[in-house]
Scaffold this motif. Structure first.
Motif, mmCIF file in Angstrom:
data_model
loop_
_atom_site.group_PDB
_atom_site.id
_atom_site.type_symbol
_atom_site.label_atom_id
_atom_site.label_comp_id
_atom_site.label_asym_id
_atom_site.label_seq_id
_atom_site.Cartn_x
_atom_site.Cartn_y
_atom_site.Cartn_z
ATOM 1 N N VAL A 114 0.845 -1.196 0.000
ATOM 2 C CA VAL A 114 0.000 0.000 0.000
ATOM 3 C C VAL A 114 0.873 1.236 0.000
ATOM 4 O O VAL A 114 1.818 1.336 0.759
ATOM 5 N N GLU A 115 0.535 2.157 -0.852
ATOM 6 C CA GLU A 115 1.274 3.404 -0.948
ATOM 7 C C GLU A 115 0.240 4.472 -1.289
ATOM 8 O O GLU A 115 -0.701 4.179 -2.032
ATOM 9 N N GLY A 117 -1.859 6.992 -3.116
ATOM 10 C CA GLY A 117 -2.036 7.250 -4.542
ATOM 11 C C GLY A 117 -1.755 6.057 -5.424
ATOM 12 O O GLY A 117 -1.586 6.198 -6.627
ATOM 13 N N SER A 118 -1.682 4.872 -4.832
ATOM 14 C CA SER A 118 -1.369 3.690 -5.608
ATOM 15 C C SER A 118 -2.297 2.558 -5.162
ATOM 16 O O SER A 118 -2.379 2.257 -3.978
ATOM 17 N N TYR A 119 -2.997 1.958 -6.125
ATOM 18 C CA TYR A 119 -4.009 0.963 -5.791
ATOM 19 C C TYR A 119 -3.778 -0.289 -6.620
ATOM 20 O O TYR A 119 -3.563 -0.196 -7.829
ATOM 21 N N GLY A 120 -3.781 -1.445 -5.960
ATOM 22 C CA GLY A 120 -3.558 -2.681 -6.704
ATOM 23 C C GLY A 120 -3.745 -3.889 -5.820
ATOM 24 O O GLY A 120 -4.157 -3.777 -4.661
ATOM 25 N N VAL A 299 -2.403 8.694 -10.766
ATOM 26 C CA VAL A 299 -2.812 7.759 -9.712
ATOM 27 C C VAL A 299 -2.561 6.367 -10.275
ATOM 28 O O VAL A 299 -2.993 6.074 -11.385
ATOM 29 N N ILE A 301 -3.219 2.577 -10.690
ATOM 30 C CA ILE A 301 -4.292 1.608 -10.434
ATOM 31 C C ILE A 301 -3.980 0.343 -11.233
ATOM 32 O O ILE A 301 -3.938 0.380 -12.465
ATOM 33 N N TYR A 303 -5.096 -3.554 -11.463
ATOM 34 C CA TYR A 303 -5.863 -4.744 -11.093
ATOM 35 C C TYR A 303 -5.962 -5.655 -12.309
ATOM 36 O O TYR A 303 -6.462 -5.228 -13.357
ATOM 37 N N TYR A 321 -7.894 11.442 -13.525
ATOM 38 C CA TYR A 321 -6.659 10.778 -13.099
ATOM 39 C C TYR A 321 -6.466 9.484 -13.864
ATOM 40 O O TYR A 321 -7.399 8.977 -14.502
ATOM 41 N N ASP B 94 -6.135 11.779 -2.268
ATOM 42 C CA ASP B 94 -6.071 10.353 -1.928
ATOM 43 C C ASP B 94 -6.265 10.219 -0.430
ATOM 44 O O ASP B 94 -5.456 10.709 0.350
ATOM 45 N N PHE B 136 -11.427 1.793 -2.701
ATOM 46 C CA PHE B 136 -10.584 0.595 -2.588
ATOM 47 C C PHE B 136 -10.509 0.177 -1.128
ATOM 48 O O PHE B 136 -10.478 1.022 -0.238
ATOM 49 N N ASP B 138 -8.262 -2.441 1.409
ATOM 50 C CA ASP B 138 -7.136 -3.366 1.488
ATOM 51 C C ASP B 138 -6.948 -3.879 2.903
ATOM 52 O O ASP B 138 -6.921 -3.087 3.835
ATOM 53 N N VAL B 140 -4.408 -4.682 5.120
ATOM 54 C CA VAL B 140 -2.980 -4.395 5.088
ATOM 55 C C VAL B 140 -2.202 -5.408 5.909
ATOM 56 O O VAL B 140 -1.186 -5.924 5.478
ATOM 57 N N LEU B 146 -7.287 -0.808 5.380
ATOM 58 C CA LEU B 146 -7.377 0.583 4.951
ATOM 59 C C LEU B 146 -8.550 0.688 4.011
ATOM 60 O O LEU B 146 -8.656 -0.070 3.040
ATOM 61 N N ARG B 148 -9.783 3.099 1.334
ATOM 62 C CA ARG B 148 -9.164 4.236 0.649
ATOM 63 C C ARG B 148 -10.031 4.704 -0.507
ATOM 64 O O ARG B 148 -10.788 3.942 -1.096
ATOM 65 N N THR B 150 -9.910 7.718 -3.962
ATOM 66 C CA THR B 150 -9.202 8.768 -4.694
ATOM 67 C C THR B 150 -10.252 9.616 -5.395
ATOM 68 O O THR B 150 -11.153 9.098 -6.054
ATOM 69 N N ASN B 153 -11.617 14.182 -10.711
ATOM 70 C CA ASN B 153 -11.667 15.527 -11.292
ATOM 71 C C ASN B 153 -11.043 16.606 -10.404
ATOM 72 O O ASN B 153 -11.589 17.686 -10.239
#
Lengths: 633, 659
Positions: A114-115, A117-120, A299, A301, A303, A321, B94, B136, B138, B140, B146, B148, B150, B153
């Motif tokens: 997990v970071e 701005g990063s989703y996966g 961003v 993403i 998946y 984004y 985010d 999203f 997760d 963790v 988490l 989350r 984002t 726009n």
């Protein structure tokens, strides 16, 4: 013999065999010398059932000889739904090689990657064993299913280049004609066949002595054992492709892009407006690119197939984004709608030489981790980085410069090469006026122009907030006792871009006083002070391929009554690695300092390493030399 | 680990019995979703924090206890409105909401509604709603999820706004409320409705700042709640600048303005009553009785014989303590876990040769006691969590050992094998800890008396060609010895010497470093050196050089202009250098830096520099000391000037002239 007893015997035999294997006494003496840890076994077995299904099984055993080597036993393994872990185990052995403890899948730490701005979907299994009694051996065994194949793991038996490896084996089984391989610094594999028309390959490395890393070394595949593998036909998440050639791999990518370039009516209107306003193609491309930048942010993403297929252009426009794929595809759609030829382009990003030289023209494979955009522009190719909202049109920094890329055209993939920056382009031209007061304090005006990779390195400061800018300024100026009075920037956003920076500064005690004498280092703020390690005998060639060029002119106005007693002598160095010139002279009560440092690109034999050290030392010495003034009595 | 876990189930059952279930009256939000004011649209910078990349226009939360779960759940409704001012503020788009879970209780998010508003040049506002493609979730780790999202726009100038509820079954853990965030906050408000049976207290911590509005009152039972009268509180701060990350700060937690809640008891008159410890003595008494702390120590008896032998072998208490300490350091490796409670019997750590900070140091206390020493555990909060602000079991997460030697309390922490008696690892150096004695507690000062000490003696000569060569003898003590020993052991000695040689630009021979291989409070390095040319400069009949040689300080760690927080060093510092230098025959010392002494008020930092001509040449003594570990922001400018003075002084040259 009952089945159970038979099984028991097998286990007993196995552990006996292992006890033999992992006894510390079995490590060859020359691998143990000076070592904190030794890799005992690094075995990977890879089995491809068909284009989209495989299995990876590996064993990694390392003996920790001293506390300081314990991190060599740390374990981490990535997984995701396409690449799940089927089994995972750690076994510990004492110094005689007897198994003393076992840990199962559930004993490993499991974390999401997990970071902000990063989703996966990527996750990681971790273990950090810490034991008090040395030496001990930890052996990991991992089994993973490959549900979908694009890239195959590279086999790097000596991952930590300074750790010795007693034995490493790669075994691959695949349907005939399915697999390509390329090995480096290894004997040819033993080939064979297995049931069901499978081909087998086995590579073995024994008693590989760890080596110290060396600065400016060529890509690791030149010195370390490495096997690259790539499938021909492949399949991933219901898509099918072939990567026997770059053209074919490009076709697969092009199919993933299919139908994802439709634009919203709003965007179509905007494109039409820009098209009407800008008849010049590149001026138009620039406006379209800036429009994309103004509407989006990066961003990540990822998946499933989304790790390879961009989100549709209309989604990017609506959400504002996307990741590198989505933003590049969106920019590509805008360009095409605007009548500009543009291609989605795969690249392996990263600033190290290993990243830049990862793609091998004659060994097609999935070696990419990023996407940019290519505008052919009648031979004057423009490359566009789409994940940065601030970067000027057509500029690539050290993240994607000078490397082979795969341009995805509807007819298939084509290899291209991004621009390298010459020394002339990566410049830093500085001029300064410095007034020294009788108490040694200085008032300075610095005016510096940056281009190429030196611009790349510097331009980030433009987008910081004022407080961070001031902090960053002081960090960069790095003259003790500096007080920032003011600064301004002027960014030239053309092709190529440049940055002009003007700084006004006071330095509390720039010159030091000793009785009637004053000492001053004429090199105001560009002192080269890189120290390289001494090496008994350098193994690898010296590779430097990011040349650059600095010039400095500093004019000092000296306090009344001081005249030079000793000025540093002019220095002129010509070396294969670069050239250096500096000179200090007095002119009408002013002191003029001139300096030029140029680093040449090139590939040099290892014997020249002492000459590189000597070049650095001479430059560092000249840069810190002081001028001495004495006050007329 | 039963200590912080209150008799939750019993209490919940008691609550459930008299629950009055009524429909929930709508909570009136203070600010309506989407009602952006003209001032908010017009805002382009924040007057009290001009560097802001984004500004939190509104940060609101309201806590309520509602029926649900096993009886009651703690529901916190959040409402946040942020304006993005610069590209650097896009990160605010985010959002991550941490949700904790364990075998007994979980947390979940519901009713999330989120919008981005942008206004075009024509003044038309475009509203984009967050949909599920931007959400999203997760898992963790073993106890943290988490949630989350984002925002769509988003560009500089856009306003994002979101509301959500967190429903938590951890009903005794009211989260701390942070008034201060990474971006400035115009309006930060917390409201809490706490039913009377739950006794709580609250504390405001961080940089001193006045609450702009505060109300606390008792209210009748609200509809939809648990049917009890409520203690109701409301706290508001306005125009709070962002917190900053600065160097030399132990933990930003110490300075972020926040409100902490602590449940102090549960009481339903006539049905249920329980008080939780709110003083260190009460907490200490509970710890002594706890199966994972005091009782775990009592049960650990495997080493009694071994320890009585130690008592015989080492009649001197300090030597005995040191020997036992070495034994534990060598025997048991720290597994990296910072814990207050043992999670298994202490002898397991001994047998398996690995354990958490609690297991290792409680074991050490046991062995000390069994060897006839007076020893106790000392509970602390690790440095990066911020210092202890009030008595609460939730304030501590680590344990060290203390033994009375020569009637002085000496600290031990066997998690680091290189530490010597009296030295604590930096993570445990957090101002104060609580000593847990069998009958009573005391607060102990953990400020390090021993520091990072470096003393170097150099006897050298300078040749007519300007080459300086000689012998260097350096002793590093305490934290300096610890750091050096660890660094050297990370590489081979050959590599270390070659690295040293490159760093100081000298040829090195006759190198010795002792004692290298185990915990000693000092480590001494001696070698012969010959500096590369460049250490001196010459012109005609003159030779110039800087007498601090390779030890000259050239960079000021305090170059920044302003300082928001105190400056915290982890330990005191001492750097001394003595030089006896022979100059070439036929030369004289023409100019030399003036002697000087500079001290900060109350001698918290000092620098002395004295240089004399001798028969052979010159003798120099330089000593730099930081004696206090914490300085206030008001002292920043003095400290900065102090360093600048030292750097300038060390940048003064000696001039030799040929006679």
């Amino acid at each position: 013999m009952s089945a159970m007893r038979y099984a028991f015997l097998l286990i007993a035999l196995c552990s006996f065999a292992r006890a033999q294997e992992y006894a510390v006494g079995h490590i060859p003496a020359d691998l143990r010398k000076d070592a904190f840890a030794v890799v005992r076994m690094h075995q990977m077995e890879l089995e491809l059932r068909d284009a989209g299904l495989g299995r990876k099984y590996y064993t990694y055993a390392v003996t920790i000889l001293r506390k300081e080597g314990e991190s060599a036993g740390d374990f981490s393994e990535y997984y995701d739904p396409q690449e799940p872990i089927r089994s995972l185990q750690a076994t510990f052995y004492d110094s005689s090689g007897n198994a003393i403890q076992e840990m199962k899948n559930a004993d490993f730490t499991d974390r999401a990657l997990v970071e902000a701005g990063s989703y996966g979907e990527g996750r990681i299994k971790l273990l950090r064993p810490r034991r008090a009694a040395y030496p001990y051996t930890v052996e990991y065994t991992v089994e993973k299913t490959l549900k979908g194949i694009i890239g195959l793991p590279a086999w790097v038996p000596a991952e930590e280049e300074y750790i010795s490896v007693e034995q490493a084996v790669l075994k691959v089984r695949a349907p005939a004609g399915q697999l390509r391989h390329r090995s480096f610094n290894l004997p040819e594999p033993v080939q064979g066949t297995a049931d069901g028309g499978l081909e087998t390959f086995v590579w073995t490395v024994k008693n590989f002595r760890g080596m110290s890393p060396e600065p400016y070394s060529p890509p690791y595949y030149e010195a370390l054992p490495l096997v690259l593998l790539a499938p021909n036909a492949f399949s991933y998440e219901k898509t099918r492709g072939n990567m026997e050639s770059w053209s074919e791999l490009g076709k697969w990518s092009a199919e993933l892009l299919g139908g994802r370039d439709a634009l919203s009516p709003e965007d179509l209107a905007k494109v039409a407006e820009i098209r009407a306003a800008e008849p010049d193609l590149m001026a138009r491309a620039r406006r379209l690119y800036e429009y994309m930048q103004s509407k989006t942010r990066y961003v990540s993403i990822q998946y499933g197939i989304g790790g390879f297929q961009p989100a549709p252009a209309a989604d990017v426009a609506r959400l504002g984004y996307g990741d590198c794929k989505a933003l590049s595809n969106y920019a590509c759609a805008l360009m095409k709608a605007g009548g500009i030829e543009a291609y989605y382009t795969l690249v392996n990003a990263g600033s190290s030489v290993h990243d830049r030289r990862r793609v091998m023209r004659d060994f097609p494979g999935n070696m990419f981790n990023h996407v940019i955009l290519c505008l052919p522009n009648q031979g004057d190719t423009v490359w566009l980085e789409c994940t940065n909202q601030q970067i000027p049109f057509g500029f690539l920094g050290d993240f994607t410069d000078d490397r082979d890329v795969l341009i995805v055209t509807p007819r298939g993939g084509v290899i291209g090469h991004t621009d390298a920056y010459s020394a002339e382009e990566s410049y830093r031209h500085a001029s300064a006026e410095v007034s020294i007061a009788p108490d040694g304090s200085a008032q300075a005006r610095l005016r510096t122009r940056y281009g190429g990779l030196q611009y790349d390195d510097r331009q980030g400061i433009l987008h910081l907030n004022p407080e961070e800018q001031r902090k960053e300024m002081l960090r960069r100026i790095n003259v003790s006792g500096s007080e920032l009075i003011g600064y301004r920037f002027d960014e030239e956003r053309g092709r190529p871009p440049g940055l002009l920076e003007e700084i006004e500064l006071r330095v509390v005690r720039y010159a030091s006083l000793a009785g009637s004498r004053m000492f001053l280092v004429p090199n105001f703020w560009n002192r080269y002070a890189l120290t390289l390690p001494k090496l008994d005998k350098r193994r690898t060639d010296i590779l430097y391929d990011r040349p650059w060029w600095d010039t400095d002119t500093v004019t000092y106005h000296l306090p009344e009554g001081f005249r030079p007693e000793a000025l540093p002598p002019p220095v002129n160095i010509e070396s294969p690695f670069g050239s250096y010139f500096c000179e200090v002279r007095e002119e009408d009560g002013r002191l003029i300092y001139l300096r030029t440092l140029r680093r040449h690109a090139g590939r040099f034999p290892p014997e020249l390493y002492p000459e590189l050290l000597s070049f650095f030392q001479q430059v560092a010495k000249a840069d810190k030399a002081a001028a001495v003034f004495v006050k007329k009595s | 680990m039963n200590f912080p876990c209150y008799s939750l189930r019993k209490f919940l059952l008691a609550l459930v019995c008299i629950l009055v279930v009524e429909p929930l009256a709508a909570q009136k939000p203070l600010v309506k979703m989407g009602s952006i004011s003209e001032e908010e649209w017009a805002l382009t910078s924040v007057p009290f924090d001009s560097s802001a990349d984004a500004v939190i226009l509104y940060n609101y939360a309201e806590c309520n206890y509602l029926p649900g779960g096993n009886g009651a759940v703690l529901v916190t409704e959040h409402h946040v409105r942020i304006k993005i001012l610069r590209p650097g503020g896009l990160e605010a788009a985010d959002v991550a909401i941490p949700l904790y879970f364990n075998g007994d209780a979980t947390e979940k998010v519901n009713s999330l509604k989120a919008f981005t508003y942008t206004r075009g040049e024509d003044g038309k506002v475009v509203e984009t709603q967050l949909t599920k493609e931007g959400k999203f979730s997760d898992a963790v780790s073993d106890n943290l999820k988490l949630y989350r999202f984002t925002m769509p726009n988003v560009q500089p100038g856009a306003i994002i706004e979101y509301r959500y509820k967190v429903e938590s079954e951890f009903i005794f853990y009211l989260d701390s409320w942070y008034f201060q965030e990474a971006y400035p906050v115009l309006h930060s408000e917390l409201r809490a409705h706490i039913p009377e049976p739950i006794r709580f207290r609250f504390m405001i911590h961080g940089s001193p700042r006045k609450m702009d509005e505060q109300e606390i009152k008792t209210m009748a039972a609200s509809g939809g709640g648990l049917g009890y009268p409520e203690n109701w509180g409301r706290w508001v701060m306005k125009n709070v600048p962002a917190y900053r990350e600065e160097d030399f700060v132990a933990s930003v937690e110490n300075y972020r303005t926040r409100i902490d809640f602590e449940v102090s008891g549960l009481e339903i008159p006539g049905r249920f009553s329980e008080r939780y410890p709110v003083t260190w003595s009460a907490i200490g008494a509970k710890l002594v009785e706890d199966g994972a702390f005091g009782k775990a120590m009592e049960k650990c008896r495997f080493a009694e014989d071994m320890m009585s032998k130690m008592k015989e072998s080492y009649p001197d208490e300090a030597e005995r303590a040191a020997a036992i300490y070495r034994m534990v350091q060598k025997r048991v490796t720290w597994n990296g876990a910072e814990r207050l409670f043992a999670s298994r019997p202490l002898e397991k750590a001994w047998e398996e040769r690995s354990g958490s900070s609690a297991e290792i140091n409680l074991l050490l206390v046991v062995l000390f006691r069994q060897a006839g020493l007076s020893a106790d555990p000392i509970i602390v909060r690790t440095r990066d969590n911020g210092y202890i602000t009030h008595a609460s079991p939730r304030q501590v997460n680590y344990v060290i050992a203390g033994a009375v030697l020569d009637s002085k309390l000496t600290f031990f922490d066997a998690t680091d094998p290189y530490l010597t008696p009296g030295l604590l690892p930096i993570r445990a150096l957090n101002y104060e800890g609580i000593r847990i004695m069998p009958a009573g507690v005391e607060t102990v000062n953990l400020e390090p008396k021993k520091g990072d000490t470096f003393q170097s003696l150099c006897i050298a000569g300078i040749s007519e060609a300007g080459i300086i060569s000689g012998n260097l003898n350096t002793t590093r003590r305490d934290y300096a010895a610890l750091a050096y020993r660890k660094a050297v052991l990370q590489e081979t000695l050959d590599k270390h010497i070659s690295g040293l040689s490159s760093r100081i630009e000298a040829q090195i021979s006759d190198y010795q470093l002792t004692p290298l291989d185990s915990a000693h409070s000092s480590i001494t390095e001696t070698f012969r050196f010959e500096f590369a040319e460049g250490r001196t400069q010459g012109a005609g009949d003159y030779l110039y050089f800087y007498p601090l040689l390779h030890l000259r300080m050239e960079n000021n760690p305090f170059e920044q202009e302003t300082r928001q927080y105190p400056i915290e060093f982890s330990t005191p510092l001492t750097r001394s250098f003595t030089l006896n230098l022979t100059i070439p025959p036929g030369y004289e010392v023409l100019e030399q830096p003036a002697n000087s002494v500079i001290r900060l008020p109350d001698n918290s930092a000092s620098f002395t520099y004295s240089i004399q001509k001798t028969e052979e040449g010159i003798a120099l003594q330089s000593q730099f000391q930081i004696k206090r570990v914490a300085f206030s922001p008001e002292e920043y400018s003095d400290l900065k000037k102090f360093y600048a003075f030292v750097i300038a002084k060390q940048g003064e040259a000696i001039v030799l002239r040929k006679i």
